[in-house]
Design an enzyme around this catalytic site. Structure first.
Site, PDB file in Angstrom:
ATOM      1  N   CYS A   1       0.818  -1.213   0.000  1.00 17.26           N
ATOM      2  CA  CYS A   1       0.000   0.000   0.000  1.00 17.26           C
ATOM      3  C   CYS A   1       0.858   1.272   0.000  1.00 17.26           C
ATOM      4  O   CYS A   1       1.421   1.610  -1.039  1.00 17.26           O
ATOM      5  CB  CYS A   1      -1.005  -0.058   1.143  1.00 17.26           C
ATOM      6  SG  CYS A   1      -2.409   1.038   0.867  1.00 17.26           S
TER       7      CYS A   1
ATOM      8  N   HIS B   1      -3.307  -4.952   1.767  1.00 19.26           N
ATOM      9  CA  HIS B   1      -2.571  -5.348   2.983  1.00 19.26           C
ATOM     10  C   HIS B   1      -2.864  -6.797   3.341  1.00 19.26           C
ATOM     11  O   HIS B   1      -3.772  -7.043   4.142  1.00 19.26           O
ATOM     12  CB  HIS B   1      -3.042  -4.530   4.181  1.00 19.26           C
ATOM     13  CG  HIS B   1      -2.814  -3.078   4.088  1.00 19.26           C
ATOM     14  ND1 HIS B   1      -1.664  -2.471   4.527  1.00 19.26           N
ATOM     15  CD2 HIS B   1      -3.608  -2.089   3.623  1.00 19.26           C
ATOM     16  CE1 HIS B   1      -1.753  -1.172   4.342  1.00 19.26           C
ATOM     17  NE2 HIS B   1      -2.925  -0.919   3.795  1.00 19.26           N
TER      18      HIS B   1
ATOM     19  N   GLU C   1      -0.925  -8.392   5.256  1.00 18.64           N
ATOM     20  CA  GLU C   1      -0.401  -8.461   6.634  1.00 18.64           C
ATOM     21  C   GLU C   1      -1.458  -8.110   7.677  1.00 18.64           C
ATOM     22  O   GLU C   1      -1.322  -8.483   8.835  1.00 18.64           O
ATOM     23  CB  GLU C   1       0.847  -7.568   6.779  1.00 18.64           C
ATOM     24  CG  GLU C   1       0.606  -6.058   6.804  1.00 18.64           C
ATOM     25  CD  GLU C   1       0.391  -5.449   5.425  1.00 18.64           C
ATOM     26  OE1 GLU C   1       0.340  -6.203   4.440  1.00 18.64           O
ATOM     27  OE2 GLU C   1       0.260  -4.219   5.351  1.00 18.64           O
TER      28      GLU C   1
HETATM   29  N1  GLN Z   1      -3.608   6.331   1.417  1.00 15.69           N
HETATM   30  C1  GLN Z   1      -2.355   6.066   2.045  1.00 15.69           C
HETATM   31  C2  GLN Z   1      -1.239   6.888   1.425  1.00 15.69           C
HETATM   32  O1  GLN Z   1      -1.480   7.532   0.444  1.00 15.69           O
HETATM   33  C3  GLN Z   1      -1.990   4.611   1.938  1.00 15.69           C
HETATM   34  C4  GLN Z   1      -2.955   3.823   2.768  1.00 15.69           C
HETATM   35  C5  GLN Z   1      -2.418   2.551   3.286  1.00 15.69           C
HETATM   36  O2  GLN Z   1      -1.202   2.273   3.310  1.00 15.69           O
HETATM   37  N2  GLN Z   1      -3.345   1.751   3.735  1.00 15.69           N
HETATM   38  O3  GLN Z   1      -0.164   6.885   1.925  1.00 15.69           O
END
Ligand code: GLN
Length: 178
Positions: A79, A161, A163
């Protein structure tokens, strides 16, 4: 193999707990010295702006980039981690942050991962969307026609994610256990 987790912000503990499930330990990485001691680095989900600022202030952004390019470091990004890998120019993908909506638009999905014939269960939380990948990027999984797990050279990354759902498949792939 020495595994580290970039430990400024985000779901560091959750990544560590997946490694514990695999009977592996992980070091926290916050300095250039700590980075020098690892062969595999996990960049967790969290806030890419916060993690990115810490990377810049510590010089870890430059050193991670150099080491991935010279082939001495493997990186897994989930992410926010994927967003940062794209921003560093290490993952040749166009990424749109928060593209599924806000926190209440979060969802879980079971994703088929190509090549290893397995399903991965993962959470999408303010997830980014990959709108374009260069030819050097291999798409390992899609969700509704959008790439969600990709690999490029030493880099493995997901917009979701695993994890956070106790799912170890991505980590097993990253560490060559699968
Ligand atoms: N929206 C977050 C970002 O732009 C990422 C979200 C996440 O890691 N769950 O950093």
């Amino acid at each position: 193999m020495v595994v580290g987790i970039l430990a400024f912000q985000g779901d560091v503990a959750e990544h560590r707990s997946i490694l514990t499930q695999l009977e592996l330990s992980a070091r926290d990485v916050r300095t250039l010295h700590e980075l020098a001691e690892v062969t595999h680095l996990i960049i967790p989900g969290g806030e890419s702006t916060v993690i990115g600022l810490h990377m810049k202030f510590t010089g870890l952004d430059t050193r991670i980039t150099e080491r991935v390019r010279e082939g001495s470091l493997f990186v897994l990004g989930t992410c926010a981690g994927l967003i940062l890998l794209a921003r560093l120019g290490l993952l040749h993908a166009t990424v749109e942050r928060n593209a599924y909506g806000s926190q209440i638009d979060s969802f879980d999905a079971a994703i088929n991962v190509r090549g290893i014939d397995a399903q991965m269960y993962a959470a999408f939380i303010r997830a980014p969307k990959i709108s374009h990948v260069d030819g050097s990027v291999e798409i390992l999984a899609e969700c509704d026609g959008i790439p969600v797990v990709v690999r490029e050279g030493n880099i493995l990354a997901s917009t979701c994610h695993p994890e956070l759902r106790g799912e170890s498949l991505l980590h097993e792939m990253f560490l060559g256990l699968r």
